[in-house]
Design a protein around this motif. Structure first.
Motif, PDB file in Angstrom:
ATOM      1  N   ILE A 157       0.853  -1.186   0.000  1.00  0.00           N
ATOM      2  CA  ILE A 157       0.000   0.000   0.000  1.00  0.00           C
ATOM      3  C   ILE A 157       0.889   1.236   0.000  1.00  0.00           C
ATOM      4  N   TYR A 158       0.522   2.190  -0.808  1.00  0.00           N
ATOM      5  CA  TYR A 158       1.281   3.432  -0.978  1.00  0.00           C
ATOM      6  C   TYR A 158       1.499   4.130   0.358  1.00  0.00           C
ATOM      7  N   SER A 159       2.713   4.620   0.565  1.00  0.00           N
ATOM      8  CA  SER A 159       2.992   5.496   1.703  1.00  0.00           C
ATOM      9  C   SER A 159       3.780   6.697   1.189  1.00  0.00           C
ATOM     10  N   VAL A 160       3.535   7.837   1.806  1.00  0.00           N
ATOM     11  CA  VAL A 160       4.202   9.071   1.389  1.00  0.00           C
ATOM     12  C   VAL A 160       5.709   8.931   1.568  1.00  0.00           C
ATOM     13  N   ARG A 161       6.124   8.342   2.682  1.00  0.00           N
ATOM     14  CA  ARG A 161       7.562   8.197   2.965  1.00  0.00           C
ATOM     15  C   ARG A 161       8.255   7.362   1.888  1.00  0.00           C
ATOM     16  N   SER A 162       7.671   6.214   1.530  1.00  0.00           N
ATOM     17  CA  SER A 162       8.312   5.359   0.530  1.00  0.00           C
ATOM     18  C   SER A 162       8.318   6.029  -0.845  1.00  0.00           C
ATOM     19  N   ALA A 163       7.261   6.769  -1.165  1.00  0.00           N
ATOM     20  CA  ALA A 163       7.214   7.476  -2.448  1.00  0.00           C
ATOM     21  C   ALA A 163       8.255   8.597  -2.481  1.00  0.00           C
ATOM     22  N   TYR A 164       8.405   9.305  -1.374  1.00  0.00           N
ATOM     23  CA  TYR A 164       9.416  10.350  -1.278  1.00  0.00           C
ATOM     24  C   TYR A 164      10.808   9.747  -1.474  1.00  0.00           C
ATOM     25  N   ASN A 165      11.063   8.616  -0.825  1.00  0.00           N
ATOM     26  CA  ASN A 165      12.359   7.944  -0.971  1.00  0.00           C
ATOM     27  C   ASN A 165      12.596   7.501  -2.414  1.00  0.00           C
ATOM     28  N   LEU A 166      11.547   7.007  -3.072  1.00  0.00           N
ATOM     29  CA  LEU A 166      11.650   6.628  -4.485  1.00  0.00           C
ATOM     30  C   LEU A 166      12.028   7.843  -5.335  1.00  0.00           C
ATOM     31  N   ALA A 167      11.354   8.955  -5.113  1.00  0.00           N
ATOM     32  CA  ALA A 167      11.633  10.174  -5.883  1.00  0.00           C
ATOM     33  C   ALA A 167      13.045  10.692  -5.605  1.00  0.00           C
ATOM     34  N   LYS A 168      13.476  10.642  -4.351  1.00  0.00           N
ATOM     35  CA  LYS A 168      14.835  11.080  -4.001  1.00  0.00           C
ATOM     36  C   LYS A 168      15.879  10.198  -4.686  1.00  0.00           C
ATOM     37  N   MET A 169      15.670   8.877  -4.667  1.00  0.00           N
ATOM     38  CA  MET A 169      16.622   7.966  -5.305  1.00  0.00           C
ATOM     39  C   MET A 169      16.678   8.201  -6.809  1.00  0.00           C
ATOM     40  N   GLU A 170      15.524   8.432  -7.413  1.00  0.00           N
ATOM     41  CA  GLU A 170      15.504   8.695  -8.854  1.00  0.00           C
ATOM     42  C   GLU A 170      16.274   9.980  -9.161  1.00  0.00           C
ATOM     43  N   GLY A 171      16.071  11.021  -8.349  1.00  0.00           N
ATOM     44  CA  GLY A 171      16.810  12.274  -8.528  1.00  0.00           C
ATOM     45  C   GLY A 171      18.298  12.075  -8.349  1.00  0.00           C
TER      46      GLY A 171
END
Length: 193
Positions: A157-171
């Protein structure tokens, strides 16, 4: 909370709202947005018209992050586009060895009478390693609809923290790439929270 990049945090928060529209399509909010922006389709493939509201543009921004992380789980195979959506963990988007229509769904590969993969068709459409991974996926016997899963949390299930970490890693990977310090771009190695 430890969030430093407010743009990415905002995208992760908007992604949470997009996740809700994707997973609870019968909510009042989802029904209103469907009537206005995607009356004949679904949220996953909805467009962003030029005259769209600020709210809709925000949801589309959040959905961009969802599309980078969501893995579709196969139910009846009728919602998942075979060569556009990610539906096998670790593979990304599949590339068939034969020409298939862009809008072909995963149900094309399922023998509905038996409730199993059409093994010969799968092997005909994909290279041996991809075909083997497809054939290893379990099919649900109750013919439920396909559903999204967020592989960066234990519950899916989506979590803001995991999505933020995904976006940070992609950056971070983009930064390394631009500066000539390439690194593995395997996004499946992000730590689950």
């Amino acid at each position: 909370m430890g969030f430093r990049d407010m743009k990415l945090f905002n995208q992760a928060m908007l992604g949470r709202q997009s996740w809700r529209i994707l997973t609870v399509p019968n909510s009042l909010c989802a029904k209103v947005l469907k009537g206005r922006y995607f009356p004949h389709g679904d949220f996953w493939n909805a467009k962003q018209p030029r005259n769209s509201s600020y709210t809709w543009r925000g949801l589309m921004f959040g959905r961009e992050l969802l599309k980078k992380g969501v893995i579709w789980r196969v139910g009846n195979g009728k919602k998942i586009q075979l060569i556009k959506d990610r539906w096998i963990q670790g593979l990304g988007v599949l590339k068939p060895v034969i020409n298939l229509q862009v809008d072909t769904t995963v149900s094309y590969l399922i023998d509905e009478a038996k409730g199993t993969w059409n093994e010969n068709l799968v092997k005909e459409c994909f290279n041996p390693s991809d075909a083997e991974q497809i054939l290893q996926l379990p099919l649900l016997h109750n013919h439920c609809e396909d559903f999204p899963s967020w592989p960066y949390t234990k519950e899916g299930i989506y979590s803001v923290r995991s999505a933020y970490n995904l976006a940070k890693m992609e950056g971070f990977h983009k930064f390394l790439s631009v500066n000539g310090k390439g690194e593995s771009s395997d996004m499946t190695k992000i730590k689950r929270v």
